[in-house]
Write a protein that holds these residues in place. Structure first.
Motif, PDB file in Angstrom:
ATOM      1  N   THR C 120       0.844  -1.197   0.000  1.00 32.05           N
ATOM      2  CA  THR C 120       0.000   0.000   0.000  1.00 32.05           C
ATOM      3  C   THR C 120       0.882   1.250   0.000  1.00 32.05           C
ATOM      4  OG1 THR C 120      -1.954   1.036   0.994  1.00 32.05           O
ATOM      5  CG2 THR C 120      -0.286   0.209   2.519  1.00 32.05           C
ATOM      6  N   HIS C 121       0.240   2.411   0.036  1.00 33.21           N
ATOM      7  CA  HIS C 121       0.943   3.694   0.080  1.00 33.21           C
ATOM      8  C   HIS C 121       1.604   3.906   1.435  1.00 33.21           C
ATOM      9  CE1 HIS C 121      -1.130   5.281  -3.555  1.00 33.21           C
ATOM     10  NE2 HIS C 121      -2.147   4.574  -3.129  1.00 33.21           N
ATOM     11  N   PRO C 122       2.651   4.725   1.494  1.00 28.40           N
ATOM     12  CA  PRO C 122       3.180   5.146   2.798  1.00 28.40           C
ATOM     13  C   PRO C 122       2.183   6.055   3.520  1.00 28.40           C
ATOM     14  CG  PRO C 122       4.648   5.867   0.985  1.00 28.40           C
ATOM     15  CD  PRO C 122       3.399   5.332   0.364  1.00 28.40           C
ATOM     16  N   VAL C 123       2.405   6.276   4.798  1.00 25.43           N
ATOM     17  CA  VAL C 123       1.437   7.038   5.589  1.00 25.43           C
ATOM     18  C   VAL C 123       1.552   8.557   5.438  1.00 25.43           C
ATOM     19  CG1 VAL C 123       0.970   5.300   7.335  1.00 25.43           C
ATOM     20  CG2 VAL C 123       2.982   6.735   7.570  1.00 25.43           C
ATOM     21  N   GLU C 124       2.594   9.021   4.763  1.00 27.00           N
ATOM     22  CA  GLU C 124       2.793  10.464   4.597  1.00 27.00           C
ATOM     23  C   GLU C 124       2.857  10.811   3.119  1.00 27.00           C
ATOM     24  OE1 GLU C 124       6.098  12.965   6.272  1.00 27.00           O
ATOM     25  OE2 GLU C 124       6.383  11.130   7.422  1.00 27.00           O
ATOM     26  N   ASP C 125       2.221  11.889   2.708  1.00 26.30           N
ATOM     27  CA  ASP C 125       2.400  12.429   1.361  1.00 26.30           C
ATOM     28  C   ASP C 125       1.827  13.831   1.323  1.00 26.30           C
ATOM     29  OD1 ASP C 125       2.456  13.160  -1.310  1.00 26.30           O
ATOM     30  OD2 ASP C 125       1.963  11.173  -2.038  1.00 26.30           O
ATOM     31  N   PRO C 126       2.678  14.845   1.450  1.00 26.67           N
ATOM     32  CA  PRO C 126       2.161  16.215   1.522  1.00 26.67           C
ATOM     33  C   PRO C 126       1.613  16.738   0.199  1.00 26.67           C
ATOM     34  CG  PRO C 126       4.568  16.217   1.600  1.00 26.67           C
ATOM     35  CD  PRO C 126       4.135  14.786   1.615  1.00 26.67           C
ATOM     36  N   TYR C 127       1.709  15.936  -0.855  1.00 23.62           N
ATOM     37  CA  TYR C 127       1.233  16.394  -2.157  1.00 23.62           C
ATOM     38  C   TYR C 127      -0.116  15.787  -2.533  1.00 23.62           C
ATOM     39  CZ  TYR C 127       5.835  18.337  -2.570  1.00 23.62           C
ATOM     40  OH  TYR C 127       6.959  19.074  -2.349  1.00 23.62           O
ATOM     41  N   ASN C 128      -0.571  14.784  -1.762  1.00 22.91           N
ATOM     42  CA  ASN C 128      -1.810  14.117  -2.133  1.00 22.91           C
ATOM     43  C   ASN C 128      -2.381  13.398  -0.922  1.00 22.91           C
ATOM     44  OD1 ASN C 128      -3.811  12.406  -3.194  1.00 22.91           O
ATOM     45  ND2 ASN C 128      -2.830  12.497  -5.206  1.00 22.91           N
ATOM     46  N   GLY C 129      -3.382  13.995  -0.313  1.00 25.44           N
ATOM     47  CA  GLY C 129      -3.948  13.450   0.915  1.00 25.44           C
ATOM     48  C   GLY C 129      -4.664  12.121   0.736  1.00 25.44           C
ATOM     49  N   ASP C 130      -5.016  11.769  -0.501  1.00 24.08           N
ATOM     50  CA  ASP C 130      -5.704  10.493  -0.726  1.00 24.08           C
ATOM     51  C   ASP C 130      -4.781   9.312  -0.432  1.00 24.08           C
ATOM     52  OD1 ASP C 130      -7.684  12.163  -1.652  1.00 24.08           O
ATOM     53  OD2 ASP C 130      -7.752  11.352  -3.677  1.00 24.08           O
ATOM     54  N   HIS C 131      -3.498   9.481  -0.683  1.00 27.20           N
ATOM     55  CA  HIS C 131      -2.566   8.376  -0.451  1.00 27.20           C
ATOM     56  C   HIS C 131      -2.471   8.010   1.029  1.00 27.20           C
ATOM     57  CE1 HIS C 131      -0.532   9.590  -4.508  1.00 27.20           C
ATOM     58  NE2 HIS C 131      -1.633   8.904  -4.686  1.00 27.20           N
ATOM     59  N   PRO C 132      -2.232   8.981   1.919  1.00 27.24           N
ATOM     60  CA  PRO C 132      -2.257   8.624   3.340  1.00 27.24           C
ATOM     61  C   PRO C 132      -3.605   8.083   3.794  1.00 27.24           C
ATOM     62  CG  PRO C 132      -1.192  10.752   3.033  1.00 27.24           C
ATOM     63  CD  PRO C 132      -1.755  10.352   1.712  1.00 27.24           C
ATOM     64  N   ALA C 133      -4.696   8.600   3.229  1.00 25.88           N
ATOM     65  CA  ALA C 133      -6.023   8.104   3.619  1.00 25.88           C
ATOM     66  C   ALA C 133      -6.140   6.620   3.280  1.00 25.88           C
ATOM     67  CB  ALA C 133      -7.121   8.914   2.919  1.00 25.88           C
ATOM     68  N   ALA C 134      -5.718   6.251   2.083  1.00 25.35           N
ATOM     69  CA  ALA C 134      -5.770   4.833   1.691  1.00 25.35           C
ATOM     70  C   ALA C 134      -4.879   4.004   2.597  1.00 25.35           C
ATOM     71  CB  ALA C 134      -5.330   4.683   0.238  1.00 25.35           C
ATOM     72  N   SER C 135      -3.697   4.515   2.905  1.00 23.03           N
ATOM     73  CA  SER C 135      -2.755   3.781   3.737  1.00 23.03           C
ATOM     74  C   SER C 135      -3.333   3.550   5.134  1.00 23.03           C
ATOM     75  CB  SER C 135      -1.451   4.571   3.827  1.00 23.03           C
ATOM     76  OG  SER C 135      -0.510   3.912   4.628  1.00 23.03           O
ATOM     77  N   ARG C 136      -3.921   4.593   5.708  1.00 28.54           N
ATOM     78  CA  ARG C 136      -4.484   4.451   7.057  1.00 28.54           C
ATOM     79  C   ARG C 136      -5.557   3.374   7.099  1.00 28.54           C
ATOM     80  NH1 ARG C 136      -6.647   9.977   9.198  1.00 28.54           N
ATOM     81  NH2 ARG C 136      -7.550   8.536  10.755  1.00 28.54           N
ATOM     82  N   MET C 137      -6.434   3.393   6.096  1.00 31.91           N
ATOM     83  CA  MET C 137      -7.505   2.388   6.100  1.00 31.91           C
ATOM     84  C   MET C 137      -6.948   0.990   5.832  1.00 31.91           C
ATOM     85  SD  MET C 137     -10.825   4.357   4.525  1.00 31.91           S
ATOM     86  CE  MET C 137     -10.010   5.233   3.174  1.00 31.91           C
ATOM     87  N   GLU C 166       6.778   3.276  -3.343  1.00 32.72           N
ATOM     88  CA  GLU C 166       7.433   4.588  -3.394  1.00 32.72           C
ATOM     89  C   GLU C 166       6.484   5.690  -3.846  1.00 32.72           C
ATOM     90  OE1 GLU C 166      11.197   4.564  -5.333  1.00 32.72           O
ATOM     91  OE2 GLU C 166      11.341   6.752  -5.364  1.00 32.72           O
ATOM     92  N   PRO C 167       6.426   6.805  -3.099  1.00 29.91           N
ATOM     93  CA  PRO C 167       5.575   7.935  -3.501  1.00 29.91           C
ATOM     94  C   PRO C 167       6.281   8.774  -4.569  1.00 29.91           C
ATOM     95  CG  PRO C 167       6.693   8.473  -1.469  1.00 29.91           C
ATOM     96  CD  PRO C 167       7.115   7.067  -1.821  1.00 29.91           C
ATOM     97  N   HIS C 168       5.549   9.732  -5.112  1.00 29.55           N
ATOM     98  CA  HIS C 168       6.096  10.525  -6.210  1.00 29.55           C
ATOM     99  C   HIS C 168       7.303  11.355  -5.774  1.00 29.55           C
ATOM    100  CE1 HIS C 168       5.953  12.097 -10.222  1.00 29.55           C
ATOM    101  NE2 HIS C 168       6.018  13.323  -9.766  1.00 29.55           N
ATOM    102  N   GLN C 169       7.261  11.912  -4.563  1.00 31.60           N
ATOM    103  CA  GLN C 169       8.382  12.720  -4.079  1.00 31.60           C
ATOM    104  C   GLN C 169       8.890  12.078  -2.778  1.00 31.60           C
ATOM    105  OE1 GLN C 169       8.293  16.989  -4.483  1.00 31.60           O
ATOM    106  NE2 GLN C 169       6.436  16.933  -5.699  1.00 31.60           N
TER     107      GLN C 169
END
Lengths: 249, 249, 249, 249, 249, 249
Positions: C120-137, C166-169
């Motif tokens: 899944t996505h990492p828990v942090e991404d300051p460029y796209n809040g949907d990624h942390p949301a998916a990760s948390r769930m 890996e996230p975009h940044q």
């Protein structure tokens, strides 16, 4: 927290600093408090701050030995004002070098003073490398002084708690207040000790303001109704080792 | 650190936990110590841990209400053993949801109990989301309860110190012991309280071993000659807010 | 690491992502590798990325439903190319909201697919809040799905290892490569899957370059003489939980 | 992960430690596991721990050389029990100094043993400066040994993975378990090796309890139904460099 | 850094704050500087701080609506003094809740004001949960406002730089000065704006002292001979996103 | 940010690097940009990278002096291409040792060049200890050169801002882009300078790809409509000290 089998005596505090003025600005309140309770405070001052902290004297054209003498005199008067003894190591500042020999001399001081509390610089300071150098040696000597196998005169020590005092630029040095010490009752003494450092008069008000700000923070963290003085003065410290407690408070 | 204008009474400790067993394993020593000094301890238990912490009962085929009743009974006996009062919120676990309503009920508890000390979970726990949820609400309610503008019955509170107790996997939850509490003298009481939790017998020895290990760490951080009992038992805590001190020790 | 008493079957991988394209760019190599070994891979795609990741289509004047249909079609073809099954949740993006209902649907997927590995996505991404949301769930549902007391169809799961892709940044999202996965042998498949995403053609070369760079890093960390292909392609992952090992390697 | 052009032989593990007992308490399981698979394990022991880790002997009035001889004998028997070879550097402990000369001697050991895996202390330990000193030299020598331009006998090495073993106070040393190694099958061997260290009998049970606790953690991170032994024993490690993988698991 | 195809106009700054007074204490200098250059500054004030930041008014027995009216009036006069427009959202404080609806209203403000610069609270503040709540919504709305697929009136925005202003207890909120803004030339204006906040007179000197201290820090980081005013006043900021530069300076 | 009482002249940039090639790969764009504005750039190159960064030459059987001569020649041509002066210290690499003597030589360079900007390596790099060694001396010498009490020729310096350039493995070295420098207009010059380093031809494309990737990141952080070139090239930097600003932008 004196050692069980140590001769009963007053508590002992050991302060290890890089330069002659550090103990006044950063820990003068803690020193005065301990002294006011009848405790023994020893300051191990590794250098006079003759090169890095004496810009005014250099601009006035003074010589190295003259500057050292001035700083020593100021520091001795400040220490006396606070109620502490100061020992000078004259190890040379800017840069203060980390060496096994200087560390060994600190081991002797630990074993001689048998401290119940240790105060020193934090391990990080991007503005002055002498501060981390002093801190590293202070921490390493404390560990060595605990070992019965480490040679030298004196008895081994226990594991006294260590407190890091506040650097000049706290946020840039990873400094986070973990203990806020109420120094209101000895504030006048600290101010007098600061005024012994004639060459740095611009810092007298700076560190008075800092004590006010840390006092506001103390009140904010203690609750509005704690019965604190209207103007609480405080100093901030970090603990690199866990606190040992008999009660949560 | 009671409030200056509060009615003089015994010190009050408030423990806020996610599940019925948490206060026993993680803070039983601190609770027993406070009670043994004649202080008041109130446990706000947000859920019974009926879904997430009762695997054995589910495997035995028990129903939800039955499980809640068992957990409630166990927790009440453990609290009584420690000398504390427990209040159940029955907010539903796995997941425990962060809501303004539940936070508001905690504000009432704060104002009612006027705590001098607060104990709760740390803010991180990658193995159990209910623990951070409880922690977040405990911390937020503490701030709201301080505000005279926040509506509700009771007097506003001061700013009591907060302690986070140890999670099951400390290194994975960013937990670093900042306070090591000596619980040797109440150890037998804590062990008896643990034994009230019949469904989790495998944890009795696990948390006994942990207390031994934290005791060894306490002795290592206090020095070898402190006159500590041969077998010192301890609990570890973190402080999210600075300690207010009159003396460095 | 299948469960001892689970029916013997191929290993199962569960990939949980916020948007339709994420699994291709970030984990296409891992998916293709697993599929090439005959394993089952299920992609839980929470949204189509219809609002936040479809700028080109919006600029062309397309409607919401049309855009969803395009993204679904692209993602299905990419998944088929990689050898995986994709399930769409159509939960709405920009913002993807964290809700108990959506988390519960993920619990069902966990219990249904019985994953041996979770991506899944990492828990942090300051460029796209949907990624942390998916990760948390994704993380919370994994814990809930382990609890026998959590209601719903299917068997409880074990504790499958989790990998963050890996996230975009990466440097801005606290991402540090902890696992470098050699995807050289399935690189052509990943490239073909990327080419299914016609609307984002500018990313084909971007993610090819990234795979080259992570491949260089893999070689640097594996030593110069490992017998690796001249052009090693790699993907980077983090592990939020400890690795379980029978051997250090 | 042997080098492509190295002579085919058994895998090689290099363990670099500060004091004579470290490899037993902290990595005895990993060493015994490797030896049980027929692999070669070499322990580079920088000091005998004669000053800092031999309090009992000093209290009994023994001399330096005598203490070194005792520690050497104990360590040799422990290594033999585990199935490893130990090499002593006698570099002097408390403090162990970081020097180019000692680092150079480690480069020779790297090139001589051509390790596939390296084990050493973590880089932080506020309770014992010798551990970070050993770690720094172990890491630096590994990099130097890779460079064809660095002079000395032997072939250059690849980039073997490094594992940090667990320090005495993990949370205070920034230690977070990243790998949990199942050592159940060699546990008896590790216990026997620990019992070779007669002077530190109080640690036998301490490190047995630790292995139990890390075993519980292993099971919790692996899922309840993994078919693990009732009493799984484990050791914890960190990875300072990324893992190179052919598969996510 | 205005958008290439935006109508040429003055630069625009958007300030998003939780309570009515925040923009004055924390960013008054930056606002006055921008206004003094003829730029447009819009303050989005999410609540009046009626419950959490108005203790004095509650103690005087005022009602909720009365308090809101007082705070609105004070804030409007302060904004006018600084040269900015303030918009009130009246979302309710203590606690300020993070909701999709309020976030959406902020998206509209972003699209309406087309900011070149954004100022808001940092993401952490253990003393006041409303500040992180405002920050989270400010950051999320900025990302949503960039997406052409996110519905609503107005044009999408670019990616304006974000600055976090200083919280009340910086070290406890993870705040590290990354930008020191010289506000000497607008200091008198900031002081006048502070004096509009009659209810919080005790803070006037507190924030004056802070500006002096940040000014000293600015001079220390700029070198002693920079030609700075004897008394430089400054504000501190953090940057959550990288700075875009044409030159290193 | 030249000093007020310094002789008016072009701005001066000082670049301090461990090895001969570092300034080209990591800061070639910043150097070329400064030179293109008519500024003075001085590169202090502590070693030729003769042991650690010249594997190809060693494999070809060249001798130490020969290799140094080759590296010197390449670096001189690259510096000339960029428009900078390079000074060699020949201090010996792999390992580059931190010494007071070498630090003192850097103090002289600081006082001689009176830099307005300083560029160097970050303080962490687990793959190459020479880089942190160079960084530590660069930072320490900068502080010493500010002190009027530190002996030596030349005038004291101010407090020029420092920028860390990007290491080879940024995520493993704690590197987070804090400044993205647009080097599009000097890209051809940087590429030509890279091509002077004939021995490392495989890095030409590697660092071209990196510049593209940092350019994409720059555009993402600057907004889509900034009027940037289709192919923006960039370099990433960190700031260890706060930025001094007259305006937030």
């Amino acid at each position: 927290m004196t050692q069980a089998n140590a001769p009963a005596g007053p508590r002992s505090t050991l302060v290890i600093t890089a330069h002659a003025g550090d103990f006044v600005w950063r820990a003068g309140g803690a020193i005065a408090l301990a002294a006011s309770r009848g405790e023994k405070v020893t300051i191990a001052c590794l250098t006079f701050g003759e090169r890095g902290e004496s810009a005014k004297a250099w601009r006035e054209g003074r010589k190295l030995d003259e500057i050292k003498a001035i700083r020593r005199d100021e520091a001795e008067r400040a220490a006396a004002t606070l109620g502490a003894e100061v020992r000078f190591f004259d190890a040379g500042d800017y840069p203060l070098l980390v060496t096994p020999e200087l560390t060994d001399r600190l081991v002797e001081v630990y074993r001689d003073t048998q401290p119940d509390v240790v105060l020193t610089h934090p391990v990080e300071d991007p503005y002055n490398g002498d501060h981390p150098a002093a801190s590293r040696m202070a921490l390493e000597a404390r560990v060595l002084a605990q070992a019965i196998g480490y040679p030298g005169p004196g008895e081994i020590i226990g594991a006294p708690p260590v407190f890091f005092f506040e650097p000049h630029q706290p946020e840039m040095s990873g400094f986070k207040p973990e203990v806020l010490l109420d120094i209101t009752e000895v504030w006048d003494t600290k101010r007098k000790a600061m005024e012994c450092l004639a060459a740095q008069q611009h810092l007298w008000d700076y560190y008075t303001d800092l004590a006010v700000r840390r006092g506001v923070q103390l009140k904010r963290n203690a609750g509005p109704n704690l019965g604190l003085a209207h103007r609480t003065m405080a100093e901030a410290y970090m603990r690199p080792y866990p606190q040992i407690a008999k009660e949560l408070a």
